[in-house]
Design a protein around this motif. Structure first.
Motif, PDB file in Angstrom:
ATOM      1  N   ASP A   1      -2.992  -0.125 -17.049  1.00 26.64           N
ATOM      2  CA  ASP A   1      -1.644   0.191 -17.449  1.00 26.64           C
ATOM      3  C   ASP A   1      -0.814   0.573 -16.221  1.00 26.64           C
ATOM      4  OD1 ASP A   1      -2.665   2.690 -16.875  1.00 26.64           O
ATOM      5  OD2 ASP A   1      -2.240   3.542 -18.829  1.00 26.64           O
ATOM      6  N   SER A   2       0.458   0.745 -16.417  1.00 27.70           N
ATOM      7  CA  SER A   2       1.354   1.001 -15.291  1.00 27.70           C
ATOM      8  C   SER A   2       1.075   2.360 -14.647  1.00 27.70           C
ATOM      9  CB  SER A   2       2.811   0.913 -15.736  1.00 27.70           C
ATOM     10  OG  SER A   2       3.084   1.897 -16.713  1.00 27.70           O
ATOM     11  N   ARG A   3       0.665   3.343 -15.441  1.00 30.39           N
ATOM     12  CA  ARG A   3       0.351   4.669 -14.884  1.00 30.39           C
ATOM     13  C   ARG A   3      -0.818   4.578 -13.904  1.00 30.39           C
ATOM     14  NH1 ARG A   3      -3.144   8.610 -17.772  1.00 30.39           N
ATOM     15  NH2 ARG A   3      -3.258  10.405 -16.413  1.00 30.39           N
ATOM     16  N   THR A   4      -1.873   3.879 -14.303  1.00 23.01           N
ATOM     17  CA  THR A   4      -3.033   3.710 -13.430  1.00 23.01           C
ATOM     18  C   THR A   4      -2.650   2.918 -12.188  1.00 23.01           C
ATOM     19  OG1 THR A   4      -4.496   3.761 -15.355  1.00 23.01           O
ATOM     20  CG2 THR A   4      -5.433   2.924 -13.318  1.00 23.01           C
ATOM     21  N   ALA A   5      -1.821   1.901 -12.337  1.00 23.15           N
ATOM     22  CA  ALA A   5      -1.379   1.100 -11.191  1.00 23.15           C
ATOM     23  C   ALA A   5      -0.577   1.946 -10.206  1.00 23.15           C
ATOM     24  CB  ALA A   5      -0.548  -0.085 -11.667  1.00 23.15           C
ATOM     25  N   GLN A   6       0.263   2.832 -10.714  1.00 20.99           N
ATOM     26  CA  GLN A   6       1.033   3.719  -9.829  1.00 20.99           C
ATOM     27  C   GLN A   6       0.113   4.683  -9.088  1.00 20.99           C
ATOM     28  OE1 GLN A   6       3.750   5.533 -12.598  1.00 20.99           O
ATOM     29  NE2 GLN A   6       5.368   4.018 -12.203  1.00 20.99           N
ATOM     30  N   ILE A   7      -0.858   5.247  -9.792  1.00 21.51           N
ATOM     31  CA  ILE A   7      -1.813   6.160  -9.151  1.00 21.51           C
ATOM     32  C   ILE A   7      -2.603   5.413  -8.089  1.00 21.51           C
ATOM     33  CG2 ILE A   7      -3.855   7.592  -9.533  1.00 21.51           C
ATOM     34  CD1 ILE A   7      -2.750   8.107 -12.391  1.00 21.51           C
ATOM     35  N   TYR A   8      -3.020   4.189  -8.404  1.00 23.22           N
ATOM     36  CA  TYR A   8      -3.790   3.359  -7.474  1.00 23.22           C
ATOM     37  C   TYR A   8      -2.986   3.096  -6.199  1.00 23.22           C
ATOM     38  CZ  TYR A   8      -6.854  -0.514  -6.046  1.00 23.22           C
ATOM     39  OH  TYR A   8      -7.714  -1.341  -5.370  1.00 23.22           O
ATOM     40  N   ALA A   9      -1.744   2.717  -6.340  1.00 22.49           N
ATOM     41  CA  ALA A   9      -0.887   2.463  -5.174  1.00 22.49           C
ATOM     42  C   ALA A   9      -0.684   3.739  -4.366  1.00 22.49           C
ATOM     43  CB  ALA A   9       0.453   1.892  -5.620  1.00 22.49           C
ATOM     44  N   SER A  10      -0.529   4.859  -5.044  1.00 17.64           N
ATOM     45  CA  SER A  10      -0.338   6.141  -4.373  1.00 17.64           C
ATOM     46  C   SER A  10      -1.573   6.534  -3.563  1.00 17.64           C
ATOM     47  CB  SER A  10      -0.033   7.223  -5.417  1.00 17.64           C
ATOM     48  OG  SER A  10      -0.099   8.499  -4.850  1.00 17.64           O
ATOM     49  N   VAL A  11      -2.743   6.399  -4.158  1.00 16.48           N
ATOM     50  CA  VAL A  11      -3.988   6.740  -3.465  1.00 16.48           C
ATOM     51  C   VAL A  11      -4.205   5.795  -2.288  1.00 16.48           C
ATOM     52  CG1 VAL A  11      -6.507   6.850  -3.687  1.00 16.48           C
ATOM     53  CG2 VAL A  11      -5.060   7.797  -5.481  1.00 16.48           C
ATOM     54  N   GLY A  12      -3.923   4.516  -2.471  1.00 16.97           N
ATOM     55  CA  GLY A  12      -4.029   3.560  -1.368  1.00 16.97           C
ATOM     56  C   GLY A  12      -3.129   3.936  -0.207  1.00 16.97           C
ATOM     57  N   GLY A  13      -1.913   4.405  -0.522  1.00 16.06           N
ATOM     58  CA  GLY A  13      -0.986   4.848   0.512  1.00 16.06           C
ATOM     59  C   GLY A  13      -1.500   6.076   1.249  1.00 16.06           C
ATOM     60  N   ILE A  14      -2.053   7.042   0.512  1.00 17.89           N
ATOM     61  CA  ILE A  14      -2.615   8.248   1.129  1.00 17.89           C
ATOM     62  C   ILE A  14      -3.747   7.881   2.081  1.00 17.89           C
ATOM     63  CG2 ILE A  14      -3.978  10.339   0.652  1.00 17.89           C
ATOM     64  CD1 ILE A  14      -2.352  10.587  -1.966  1.00 17.89           C
ATOM     65  N   LEU A  15      -4.566   6.911   1.691  1.00 20.75           N
ATOM     66  CA  LEU A  15      -5.722   6.509   2.499  1.00 20.75           C
ATOM     67  C   LEU A  15      -5.348   5.516   3.598  1.00 20.75           C
ATOM     68  CD1 LEU A  15      -8.410   6.137  -0.311  1.00 20.75           C
ATOM     69  CD2 LEU A  15      -8.025   8.079   1.215  1.00 20.75           C
ATOM     70  N   GLY A  16      -4.110   5.067   3.615  1.00 18.76           N
ATOM     71  CA  GLY A  16      -3.664   4.147   4.656  1.00 18.76           C
ATOM     72  C   GLY A  16      -4.176   2.728   4.492  1.00 18.76           C
TER      73      GLY A  16
END
Length: 167
Positions: A1-16
């Motif tokens: 869902d879109s919530r999980t996709a947003q969290i995924y993108a956010s975590v990817g950004g934090i991890l570089g």
């Protein structure tokens, strides 16, 4: 869902991580895992997590495996065990390598997401082990080792707030 996709993108950004692997949600009991050498993919179970922090820790764990290249280490270990199938020391070394890889990944998750994630991460690991009991992972994935000893060692490592050695 879109919530999980947003969290995924956010975590990817934090991890570089600039190019995130594709994310899939399995409708059957499965341990979260990273698989695929050419086109990496992450599969997570379809679990109802009301706490966003718990989803973040699962995704961070698998993304750290991806960032570190752990699939290629597992491939080398599997090849060594196949070539030296008769040598019990190699099989013990492969088992210890896999356990160490998980412990290092756990430490990296807590380092990257901060100590505030410690409780959510430990609870999430226990939930996944309980729900995925009896599910066997492939040696070619970074799925969680759900043996009692590995889980105990992982939880003790999460609870230990002391400084860790590198390596």
């Amino acid at each position: 869902d879109s919530r999980t996709a947003q969290i995924y993108a956010s975590v990817g950004g934090i991890l570089g991580i600039k190019k995130l692997p594709r994310l899939y949600v399995a409708r059957f009991p499965i341990s979260p895992m990273l698989y695929g050498y050419v086109k990496p993919r992450i599969v997570i179970p379809d679990l109802e997590f009301s706490d966003e922090e718990r989803i973040r820790t699962i995704l961070a764990h698998e993304l750290i495996h991806h960032r570190r290249g752990d699939l290629y280490v597992k491939l080398a270990c599997t090849a060594a065990a196949a070539v030296h199938w008769f040598n019990h020391a190699i099989h013990a070394a492969v088992s210890r390598c896999n356990a160490s890889m998980e412990l290092a990944c756990d430490a990296a998750v807590l380092r990257e997401l901060g100590d505030a994630s410690r409780s959510a991460y430990g609870t999430t690991l226990l939930d996944i082990v309980r729900r995925c009991e009896g599910v066997k992972d492939s040696p070619m994935t970074t799925g969680m080792n759900a043996t009692a000893g590995a889980v105990k060692e992982g939880i003790m490592n999460i609870l230990d707030t002391g400084k860790k050695k590198r390596g």
